[in-house]
Design a protein around this motif. Sequence first.
Motif, short mmCIF file in Angstrom:
data_model
loop_
_atom_site.label_atom_id
_atom_site.label_comp_id
_atom_site.label_asym_id
_atom_site.label_seq_id
_atom_site.Cartn_x
_atom_site.Cartn_y
_atom_site.Cartn_z
N PHE A 225 96.40 87.01 51.92
CA PHE A 225 97.27 86.12 51.17
C PHE A 225 97.41 84.79 51.91
O PHE A 225 97.00 84.65 53.07
CB PHE A 225 98.65 86.75 50.98
CG PHE A 225 98.67 87.86 49.98
CD1 PHE A 225 98.21 87.64 48.69
CD2 PHE A 225 99.13 89.12 50.32
CE1 PHE A 225 98.21 88.67 47.73
CE2 PHE A 225 99.15 90.15 49.38
CZ PHE A 225 98.69 89.92 48.09
N SER A 226 98.05 83.85 51.23
CA SER A 226 98.30 82.54 51.81
C SER A 226 99.08 82.69 53.12
O SER A 226 100.05 83.43 53.18
CB SER A 226 99.11 81.74 50.80
OG SER A 226 99.10 80.40 51.15
N GLY A 227 98.59 82.00 54.15
CA GLY A 227 99.30 82.04 55.43
C GLY A 227 98.84 83.17 56.35
O GLY A 227 99.32 83.29 57.47
N ALA A 228 97.88 83.98 55.88
CA ALA A 228 97.42 85.12 56.70
C ALA A 228 96.67 84.68 57.95
O ALA A 228 96.57 85.43 58.92
CB ALA A 228 96.53 86.04 55.86
N GLY A 229 96.11 83.47 57.91
CA GLY A 229 95.39 82.97 59.08
C GLY A 229 93.89 82.82 58.84
O GLY A 229 93.13 82.59 59.78
N LYS A 230 93.47 82.90 57.60
CA LYS A 230 92.03 82.87 57.28
C LYS A 230 91.39 81.53 57.68
O LYS A 230 90.36 81.50 58.34
CB LYS A 230 91.81 83.11 55.77
CG LYS A 230 92.49 84.34 55.23
CD LYS A 230 92.26 84.52 53.74
CE LYS A 230 92.84 83.42 52.86
NZ LYS A 230 94.31 83.35 52.84
N SER A 231 92.03 80.44 57.25
CA SER A 231 91.45 79.12 57.57
C SER A 231 91.48 78.88 59.07
O SER A 231 90.52 78.34 59.64
CB SER A 231 92.22 78.01 56.86
OG SER A 231 92.06 78.14 55.47
N THR A 232 92.56 79.29 59.70
CA THR A 232 92.65 79.13 61.15
C THR A 232 91.49 79.87 61.82
O THR A 232 90.86 79.36 62.75
CB THR A 232 94.00 79.68 61.66
OG1 THR A 232 95.05 79.04 60.92
CG2 THR A 232 94.19 79.40 63.14
N ALA B 90 99.39 82.15 64.70
CA ALA B 90 98.58 82.19 63.48
C ALA B 90 97.49 83.24 63.57
O ALA B 90 97.06 83.80 62.56
CB ALA B 90 97.97 80.82 63.21
N PHE C 206 100.43 77.82 67.17
CA PHE C 206 100.78 76.44 66.84
C PHE C 206 102.24 76.25 67.20
O PHE C 206 103.04 77.17 67.05
CB PHE C 206 100.65 76.19 65.33
CG PHE C 206 99.25 76.22 64.81
CD1 PHE C 206 98.37 75.19 65.08
CD2 PHE C 206 98.81 77.29 64.03
CE1 PHE C 206 97.07 75.21 64.59
CE2 PHE C 206 97.51 77.32 63.53
CZ PHE C 206 96.65 76.28 63.81
N1 LIG Z 1 97.99 72.72 62.16
C1 LIG Z 1 98.96 73.63 62.08
N2 LIG Z 1 100.16 73.43 62.65
C2 LIG Z 1 101.15 74.37 62.57
N3 LIG Z 1 100.99 75.55 61.96
C3 LIG Z 1 99.82 75.80 61.35
C4 LIG Z 1 98.74 74.85 61.38
N4 LIG Z 1 97.69 75.39 60.69
C5 LIG Z 1 98.10 76.60 60.26
N5 LIG Z 1 99.37 76.86 60.65
C6 LIG Z 1 100.13 78.08 60.39
O1 LIG Z 1 99.31 79.20 60.69
C7 LIG Z 1 99.45 80.23 59.73
C8 LIG Z 1 98.11 80.56 59.11
O2 LIG Z 1 97.65 79.46 58.34
P1 LIG Z 1 96.23 79.41 57.63
O3 LIG Z 1 96.09 78.06 57.04
O4 LIG Z 1 95.20 79.85 58.58
O5 LIG Z 1 96.39 80.50 56.49
P2 LIG Z 1 95.39 80.85 55.30
O6 LIG Z 1 95.22 82.32 55.34
O7 LIG Z 1 94.19 80.02 55.36
O8 LIG Z 1 96.27 80.48 54.02
P3 LIG Z 1 95.81 79.84 52.60
O9 LIG Z 1 95.31 81.01 51.78
O10 LIG Z 1 97.09 79.30 52.04
O11 LIG Z 1 94.79 78.81 52.84
C9 LIG Z 1 100.49 79.74 58.74
O12 LIG Z 1 101.73 80.26 59.12
C10 LIG Z 1 100.46 78.24 58.91
O13 LIG Z 1 101.70 77.68 58.61
#
Ligand SMILES: Nc1ncnc2c1ncn2[C@@H]1O[C@H](COP(=O)(O)OP(=O)(O)OP(=O)(O)O)[C@@H](O)[C@H]1O
Length: 349
Positions: free
Chosen positions: A40-47, A21, A11
């Motif tokens: 953990f939060s920010g690990a990239g799971k949702s991505t 990510a 991103f």
């Molecule tokens: N649309 C976006 N634009 C810019 N950066 C993004 C975007 N989506 C995710 N990121 C970045 O990618 C990284 C992974 O984010 P992601 O949402 O996948 O984490 P996660 O593991 O799902 O966290 P959570 O447990 O908080 O949901 C983070 O650093 C986040 O800031």
Amino acid sequence: MIEIDNIVKTFSDGKDREVEALKNVSLTINDGDIYGIIGFSGAGKSTLVRCINLLGRPTSGSVRIDGKDITSLDAKHLREERKKIGMIFQHFNLMPSRTVFGNVAFPLKKSGLSKAEIQKKVRKLLEMVELSDRENAYPSELSGGQKQRVAIARALANDPKILLSDEATSALDPQTTGSILKLLKKLNEKLNITIVVITHEMDVIKQICNKVAVMEQGAVVESGDVFDVFANPKHPLTKDFIKTTSNLYKVEEMLNSNIAGVVPEKGEVLARLTYIQKEVSEPLISSVTQKFGILLNILLADVEIVSGSPIGGTVVKFNGESIRIDEAIQYLREKQVGVEVIKDARNPY
Ligand SMILES: Nc1ncnc2c1ncn2[C@@H]1O[C@H](COP(=O)(O)OP(=O)(O)OP(=O)(O)O)[C@@H](O)[C@H]1O
Ligand SMILES: [Mg+2]
């Protein structure tokens, strides 16, 4: 069912820097798996899950669903493929102005089914999630658990083969979480639907998943069968997550606060025993007591069934002749019991 091959997702941070990510993530998820992804939060799971249905496109790498590379499909075919994939979210994402019935019926709008067929289908789905009696309620009239059931019914409307669950229980209390997890397990068994469960709680993984991947900073740091990972975690992060699910790791804290009975007396050894065999058939503790003529005091015990097999352990105090204690520890290790000495209060001999 799902083959994620070498996915990279970057991103832009809005200025001139890029956030990586996902860094070369590869995962194979088999038909019928309940596959947990923890981090953990920010690990990239949702991505990562958003790449499975291409709600977000990977920068590079490919995703195959049921053998088909979906990253190469045109819009029309992608729409078709997406019907095979349902998704649920932490905040349910229901439409507030529609009833329970209306929410579940919504994805069937362009299905070509008649009104009567849609009604039949929606009622069947509501029965499956045990919400038949709330058909005419609005989301605002439902509890969190009920809202998630509606969302699950809606996600199943097009008979998907895959259900993606992104923190679907994170907004719920432990009891409601348990009932939603049970429902997911039931759907997995009854409909043979493959489920990908995103979570930051190891308990969720332990309760329903058969496979797990641990993510940190955009990479998978460990993955495998849930039992094997729990029995023998390799990465420090995995170990930390497992510690949160067991009271066996509270003993150090108890020791530090000098809790009576925990601190070993002179000559005693405080140790954590962990069972890592799928079959713990021998009554090991009593056999050790008899075989070596020592005493084993159990301070904490935590044995659970994970993926159908017992796993866990005890925190014990060994008491007896020093050399016998050494022999007993050796014997336990030979029997594949993990022995971690926490505090040894014996005199050197
Ligand atoms: N649309 C976006 N634009 C810019 N950066 C993004 C975007 N989506 C995710 N990121 C970045 O990618 C990284 C992974 O984010 P992601 O949402 O996948 O984490 P996660 O593991 O799902 O966290 P959570 O447990 O908080 O949901 C983070 O650093 C986040 O800031
Ligand atoms: Mg997320």
